[in-house]
Design a protein around this motif. Sequence first.
Motif, PDB file in Angstrom:
ATOM      1  N   SER A 122      58.790   4.557 -28.667  1.00  0.00           N
ATOM      2  CA  SER A 122      59.729   4.446 -27.549  1.00  0.00           C
ATOM      3  C   SER A 122      59.479   5.494 -26.467  1.00  0.00           C
ATOM      4  O   SER A 122      59.930   5.323 -25.326  1.00  0.00           O
ATOM      5  N   PHE A 123      58.772   6.573 -26.788  1.00  0.00           N
ATOM      6  CA  PHE A 123      58.489   7.614 -25.800  1.00  0.00           C
ATOM      7  C   PHE A 123      57.225   7.310 -24.977  1.00  0.00           C
ATOM      8  O   PHE A 123      56.919   8.057 -24.046  1.00  0.00           O
ATOM      9  N   LYS A 124      56.510   6.259 -25.322  1.00  0.00           N
ATOM     10  CA  LYS A 124      55.303   5.908 -24.574  1.00  0.00           C
ATOM     11  C   LYS A 124      55.688   5.124 -23.323  1.00  0.00           C
ATOM     12  O   LYS A 124      56.410   4.127 -23.384  1.00  0.00           O
ATOM     13  N   VAL A 125      55.169   5.571 -22.202  1.00  0.00           N
ATOM     14  CA  VAL A 125      55.554   5.005 -20.911  1.00  0.00           C
ATOM     15  C   VAL A 125      54.658   3.826 -20.567  1.00  0.00           C
ATOM     16  O   VAL A 125      53.432   3.946 -20.511  1.00  0.00           O
ATOM     17  N   ASN A 126      55.288   2.677 -20.320  1.00  0.00           N
ATOM     18  CA  ASN A 126      54.613   1.478 -19.837  1.00  0.00           C
ATOM     19  C   ASN A 126      55.497   0.831 -18.782  1.00  0.00           C
ATOM     20  O   ASN A 126      56.667   1.197 -18.617  1.00  0.00           O
TER      21      ASN A 126
END
Length: 458
Positions: free
Chosen positions: A177-181
């Motif tokens: 959930s902390f990975k930015v897309n």
Amino acid sequence: MFNNSISIPVTEEQPDEFSGRMRSRPRRKRRKSEFRGKSELAKQICKQITRWWPVLVFLSALLLLVFEASKIGWRSTLSDSEVKVREKKPNVVVSSVNKSEGNLNRLDAPRCLKLLPAEELQHLDFPLNKDLSDSIKKVIYLSESNTPYNKDSQQDLGTTRFNLFTGYQTFNQREQSFKVNETVSVHCGFYSENGGFTIADEDKSYMQTCQSVVSTCAFGGGDNLYQPIGMSDTSLQKVCYVAFWDDITLATQEKQGHVFNKDRFIGKWRIVIVKNLPFRDQRLNGKIPKMLAHRLFPNARYSIWVDSKSQFRRDPLGVFEALLWRSKSVLAISEHGARSSVYDEAKAVVKKNKATPEEVEVQITQYHHDGLPEDKRFNGKKALNEASVIVREHTPVTNLFMCLWFNEVVRFTSRDQLSFPYVLWRLKAPKNIHMFPVCTRKDLVNSMGHIRKAKPLG
């Protein structure tokens, strides 16, 4: 010629002078004997005290006991009289409440908050929708329809507080959930229709009409409801004021004569009664309206959260302009007044019994393992926050930020100041966050403190 000799008469009286001096010595001896007599008397007194000191201590203790017993009797008599007065006047507020409400309705000029002049506030309006240049364009909220709960496949939930309202976020899902897309999927409450936090359709319809909102909540019969002050007529037309209560708070307030009208209003506040709160911990239930305003008010562009212990006393549109639009920010929150390190704050939380040492240790150990710095700062300011007032624009970035913050609070402790710097550090996407000083927060609200302790759910 001259006689330089000096004659010194010698008489027979001279020996008497010396004899006089000799006779003065015995008097000195008598004074010494008097001193010795006093010394002997002091020794006798000390000897008697040494001999009888247990008796003296006993008598002193007895006198002290009698004195304290008389005070208790006086207090009980006073309390009986107070009870009689309260029986005659059931609506009388306890004196501690009167002391805490000393700041109520105080509308002095702000010291640090730079608001527009009153005539400009009357003509203030929301800015036009702008094209999003953020790296996150869309946030998808997970529900049981797309991530059904399979107990055998869930690993390392980390806590038993995940439920059908939050969804059962695994540790691996937390990391993802902390990975930015451009499009992000995240747990963000309201996971299941059976999860709780049930709101009547009438209230939902009202909340969907809000373009901007000032919200607060009191669950478990907690704090009183303080009417907002200092707003312009324009803000009254364009901003909703919504207070979330549960049945316990409703009953508590009705006993004090605070009953909403047929339109469910008490003063400026629209009262929304929440059924089936999902957590036993009322502090955790309070995080839902505090952090998930974008879920509760799906059509709102802006929101201001105010803790129930405070009275909001400024024009909402003016606050949006001062803290968001002027600084081109999407989130504004107060710096912590005392500390800047999460690890120091964790020690203070334990010392003040705000959370158990065990749960704080789990959280801080995880943050230390992930590499969170000791003294994290954001744009040269403290990242450690005091979140009694939160001003934000509902953009994909801030919505994701609040979802992640809420999930950390559910996974670890309800002390949200411990997880805010971590989410800020991990996400790295929100660049335009306004960390305003403590004096600005004091300009925004009158703080009354908590009136009564909220009752946990059984």
